[in-house]
Design a protein around this motif. Structure first.
Motif, mmCIF file in Angstrom:
data_model
loop_
_atom_site.group_PDB
_atom_site.id
_atom_site.type_symbol
_atom_site.label_atom_id
_atom_site.label_comp_id
_atom_site.label_asym_id
_atom_site.label_seq_id
_atom_site.Cartn_x
_atom_site.Cartn_y
_atom_site.Cartn_z
ATOM 1 N N TYR A 111 0.840 -1.210 0.000
ATOM 2 C CA TYR A 111 0.000 0.000 0.000
ATOM 3 C C TYR A 111 0.874 1.259 0.000
ATOM 4 O O TYR A 111 0.635 2.193 -0.774
ATOM 5 N N GLU A 112 1.891 1.277 0.854
ATOM 6 C CA GLU A 112 2.774 2.436 0.936
ATOM 7 C C GLU A 112 3.520 2.657 -0.382
ATOM 8 O O GLU A 112 3.659 3.792 -0.850
ATOM 9 N N ALA A 113 3.984 1.565 -0.988
ATOM 10 C CA ALA A 113 4.713 1.673 -2.256
ATOM 11 C C ALA A 113 3.816 2.191 -3.372
ATOM 12 O O ALA A 113 4.255 2.955 -4.245
ATOM 13 N N LYS A 114 2.556 1.783 -3.353
ATOM 14 C CA LYS A 114 1.626 2.159 -4.416
ATOM 15 C C LYS A 114 1.080 3.562 -4.258
ATOM 16 O O LYS A 114 0.872 4.273 -5.242
ATOM 17 N N THR A 115 0.836 3.984 -3.010
ATOM 18 C CA THR A 115 0.174 5.281 -2.764
ATOM 19 C C THR A 115 1.108 6.378 -2.278
ATOM 20 O O THR A 115 0.773 7.559 -2.369
ATOM 21 N N GLY A 116 2.242 6.008 -1.736
ATOM 22 C CA GLY A 116 3.136 7.003 -1.153
ATOM 23 C C GLY A 116 2.696 7.454 0.229
ATOM 24 O O GLY A 116 3.346 8.296 0.848
ATOM 25 N N LYS A 117 1.601 6.862 0.739
ATOM 26 C CA LYS A 117 1.101 7.213 2.074
ATOM 27 C C LYS A 117 1.718 6.284 3.112
ATOM 28 O O LYS A 117 1.958 5.117 2.836
ATOM 29 N N GLN A 118 1.962 6.833 4.305
ATOM 30 C CA GLN A 118 2.598 6.068 5.362
ATOM 31 C C GLN A 118 1.576 5.495 6.340
ATOM 32 O O GLN A 118 0.571 6.134 6.647
ATOM 33 N N VAL A 119 1.858 4.287 6.813
ATOM 34 C CA VAL A 119 0.990 3.612 7.782
ATOM 35 C C VAL A 119 1.859 3.101 8.923
ATOM 36 O O VAL A 119 2.896 2.484 8.687
ATOM 37 N N GLN A 120 1.431 3.382 10.143
ATOM 38 C CA GLN A 120 2.101 2.832 11.319
ATOM 39 C C GLN A 120 1.335 1.585 11.757
ATOM 40 O O GLN A 120 0.116 1.628 11.912
ATOM 41 N N ALA A 121 2.042 0.478 11.955
ATOM 42 C CA ALA A 121 1.391 -0.780 12.321
ATOM 43 C C ALA A 121 1.855 -1.249 13.690
ATOM 44 O O ALA A 121 3.056 -1.254 13.986
ATOM 45 N N ILE A 122 0.890 -1.623 14.525
ATOM 46 C CA ILE A 122 1.154 -2.098 15.872
ATOM 47 C C ILE A 122 0.684 -3.541 15.977
ATOM 48 O O ILE A 122 -0.421 -3.871 15.545
ATOM 49 N N PHE A 123 1.516 -4.411 16.573
ATOM 50 C CA PHE A 123 1.163 -5.813 16.718
ATOM 51 C C PHE A 123 1.384 -6.259 18.152
ATOM 52 O O PHE A 123 2.315 -5.800 18.809
ATOM 53 N N GLY A 124 0.539 -7.170 18.625
ATOM 54 C CA GLY A 124 0.731 -7.683 19.975
ATOM 55 C C GLY A 124 -0.440 -8.509 20.446
ATOM 56 O O GLY A 124 -1.305 -8.902 19.671
ATOM 57 N N ASN A 125 -0.435 -8.755 21.738
ATOM 58 C CA ASN A 125 -1.544 -9.445 22.378
ATOM 59 C C ASN A 125 -2.823 -8.655 22.163
ATOM 60 O O ASN A 125 -2.857 -7.452 22.342
ATOM 61 N N MET A 126 -3.901 -9.323 21.747
ATOM 62 C CA MET A 126 -5.112 -8.613 21.356
ATOM 63 C C MET A 126 -5.733 -7.836 22.510
ATOM 64 O O MET A 126 -6.206 -6.711 22.329
ATOM 65 N N GLU B 208 -14.308 6.573 10.720
ATOM 66 C CA GLU B 208 -14.947 6.051 9.508
ATOM 67 C C GLU B 208 -14.954 7.036 8.343
ATOM 68 O O GLU B 208 -15.067 6.635 7.183
ATOM 69 N N ASN B 209 -14.844 8.320 8.626
ATOM 70 C CA ASN B 209 -14.885 9.323 7.554
ATOM 71 C C ASN B 209 -13.512 9.893 7.220
ATOM 72 O O ASN B 209 -13.414 10.878 6.488
ATOM 73 N N THR B 210 -12.461 9.291 7.746
ATOM 74 C CA THR B 210 -11.120 9.807 7.467
ATOM 75 C C THR B 210 -10.604 9.238 6.147
ATOM 76 O O THR B 210 -10.838 8.069 5.829
ATOM 77 N N SER B 211 -9.918 10.061 5.404
ATOM 78 C CA SER B 211 -9.415 9.632 4.098
ATOM 79 C C SER B 211 -8.371 8.529 4.236
ATOM 80 O O SER B 211 -8.276 7.631 3.387
ATOM 81 N N GLN B 212 -7.574 8.576 5.342
ATOM 82 C CA GLN B 212 -6.537 7.563 5.525
ATOM 83 C C GLN B 212 -7.139 6.165 5.668
ATOM 84 O O GLN B 212 -6.687 5.211 5.038
ATOM 85 N N VAL B 213 -8.180 6.059 6.505
ATOM 86 C CA VAL B 213 -8.811 4.753 6.723
ATOM 87 C C VAL B 213 -9.492 4.263 5.455
ATOM 88 O O VAL B 213 -9.341 3.106 5.048
ATOM 89 N N ASN B 214 -10.255 5.129 4.803
ATOM 90 C CA ASN B 214 -10.983 4.722 3.604
ATOM 91 C C ASN B 214 -10.047 4.349 2.460
ATOM 92 O O ASN B 214 -10.337 3.420 1.683
ATOM 93 N N SER B 215 -8.932 5.036 2.357
ATOM 94 C CA SER B 215 -7.959 4.705 1.322
ATOM 95 C C SER B 215 -7.358 3.323 1.574
ATOM 96 O O SER B 215 -7.206 2.513 0.647
ATOM 97 N N PHE B 216 -7.047 3.033 2.827
ATOM 98 C CA PHE B 216 -6.468 1.735 3.149
ATOM 99 C C PHE B 216 -7.491 0.616 2.952
ATOM 100 O O PHE B 216 -7.164 -0.468 2.459
ATOM 101 N N LEU B 217 -8.751 0.878 3.310
ATOM 102 C CA LEU B 217 -9.802 -0.114 3.098
ATOM 103 C C LEU B 217 -9.994 -0.413 1.610
ATOM 104 O O LEU B 217 -10.237 -1.557 1.224
ATOM 105 N N ASP B 218 -9.892 0.613 0.784
ATOM 106 C CA ASP B 218 -10.007 0.407 -0.664
ATOM 107 C C ASP B 218 -8.929 -0.545 -1.155
ATOM 108 O O ASP B 218 -9.189 -1.454 -1.946
ATOM 109 N N PHE B 219 -7.703 -0.337 -0.664
ATOM 110 C CA PHE B 219 -6.615 -1.215 -1.083
ATOM 111 C C PHE B 219 -6.811 -2.625 -0.522
ATOM 112 O O PHE B 219 -6.515 -3.619 -1.194
ATOM 113 N N LEU B 220 -7.332 -2.710 0.697
ATOM 114 C CA LEU B 220 -7.557 -3.997 1.344
ATOM 115 C C LEU B 220 -8.535 -4.867 0.543
ATOM 116 O O LEU B 220 -8.439 -6.090 0.540
ATOM 117 N N SER B 221 -9.458 -4.223 -0.148
ATOM 118 C CA SER B 221 -10.439 -4.965 -0.947
ATOM 119 C C SER B 221 -9.954 -5.249 -2.366
ATOM 120 O O SER B 221 -10.642 -5.906 -3.146
#
Length: 251
Positions: free
Chosen positions: A54-69, A225-238
Motif C-alpha cells: 500500500y505504501e509503495a503504491k500510494t506514497g502514504k505512510q501507515v504505522q502498524a502495531i502488533f501484539g496481544n489482542m 470512519e470518515n477519514t481519508s486515511q482509513v478509507n484509502s487503506f480499506l479500498d486497497f484492502l479490498s
C-alpha cells in the motif's frame, strides 16, 4: 485447566515482550500523524506485506502495531489513535470499543506445528515420548490459545498430555520457540505456520469441529470512519492484490 509451568527463561522473555509492546504502542500513538493500524500478533506477516504494498503504491505512510489482542484493545480504548484494528470478530465484539464497520478477511485456522527433526502426521501423536513440550498461546488473551484449549479438552487422551503443556503469551512466541527447538510442537494459526514453514518441521491442520469458528476481520474504530486515511487503506484492502496476499497466508 491445569498446565505445566513454563521455565523462568520463557516467562522472562514473555514479560519483556509485553512491556516492549505497550511502550512501543504508546510512543507510536503519541508522535505519529500517519494512519495507525493495530493487529493481533498472529497476523503480522500478511498485514505487513499489505501495508508495504500500500505504501509503495500510494506514497502514504501507515504505522502498524502488533501484539496481544487484549493489550492492543486496552491501549486503543485508553487513548490510542488506531483507526483500524485487525483481529478475531469475537474478541473485537467483547471489547469496550465502538466500531463503525466490520470488513471480513477470512476464516482463521488452527494448526499443530512441530520443530525440525520431528515428523507428526496426526494429532494423537502428541502423546508420544517424542513430544516432551507442547506449547500454545494464552487461552485468555489469544484467540488461537482459546481454540487450542477447546481442542485439547475434547481429546480423549487430554489427561495423559497435561504435563507436557506450556502456555506462552502469543502466537509469535509459540512460533519462535518452535524455530529454536525450545518446544517440540505447538498450536498456532495457519497464517503464522505458513510464514515460518522453512524453519520448522511442518504442521497439521486441526479438525475444525474441535474448535469454534474464527472469523478474522478489519474493524474501523468509531470516529475514524470518515477519514481519508482509513478509507484509502480499506479500498486497497479490498483490491485483488491485497486479497491474493491474504489467500497466500491461508485466509
Amino acid at each position: 485447566m491445569a498446565f505445566a509451568s513454563t521455565n523462568m527463561y520463557i516467562r522472562f522473555k514473555k514479560h519483556l515482550l509485553l512491556l516492549a509492546t505497550g511502550i512501543f504502542f504508546l510512543n507510536t500513538v503519541a508522535f505519529s500523524q500517519d494512519l495507525i493500524i493495530a493487529s493481533a500478533a498472529g497476523y503480522k506477516r500478511p498485514i505487513m506485506e499489505i501495508k508495504n504494498r500500500y505504501e509503495a503504491k500510494t506514497g502514504k505512510q501507515v504505522q502498524a502495531i502488533f501484539g496481544n489482542m487484549n493489550t492492543i484493545l486496552s491501549q486503543v480504548q485508553f487513548g490510542g489513535k488506531a483507526g483500524l484494528i485487525f483481529g478475531d470478530r469475537s474478541f473485537l465484539k467483547r471489547s469496550k470499543l465502538e466500531f463503525a464497520s466490520h470488513h471480513s478477511l477470512g476464516k482463521g485456522k488452527l494448526v499443530l506445528a512441530y520443530r525440525k527433526g520431528l515428523t507428526l502426521s496426526h494429532l494423537a501423536e502428541i502423546q508420544d515420548d517424542r513430544v516432551k513440550r507442547l506449547a500454545f498461546p494464552d487461552s485468555t488473551k489469544a484467540i488461537y490459545g482459546a481454540a487450542a484449549a477447546e481442542c485439547l479438552h475434547q481429546l480423549p487422551f487430554y489427561n495423559a498430555i497435561r504435563q507436557k503443556l506450556v502456555m506462552v503469551s502469543t502466537v509469535p512466541q509459540t512460533s519462535a520457540y518452535l524455530m529454536t527447538g525450545e518446544i517440540d510442537a505447538g498450536f498456532l494459526n495457519l497464517t503464522d505456520a505458513l510464514g515460518i514453514k522453512s524453519s520448522i518441521g511442518g504442521f497439521i491442520e486441526v479438525d475444525r469441529a474441535l474448535y469454534a469458528p474464527i472469523d478474522i476481520e478489519a474493524a474501523v474504530v468509531k470516529g475514524f470512519e470518515n477519514t481519508s486515511q482509513v478509507n484509502s487503506f480499506l479500498d486497497f484492502l479490498s483490491s485483488k492484490e491485497a486479497q491474493l496476499i491474504l489467500n497466500d497466508y491461508g485466509l
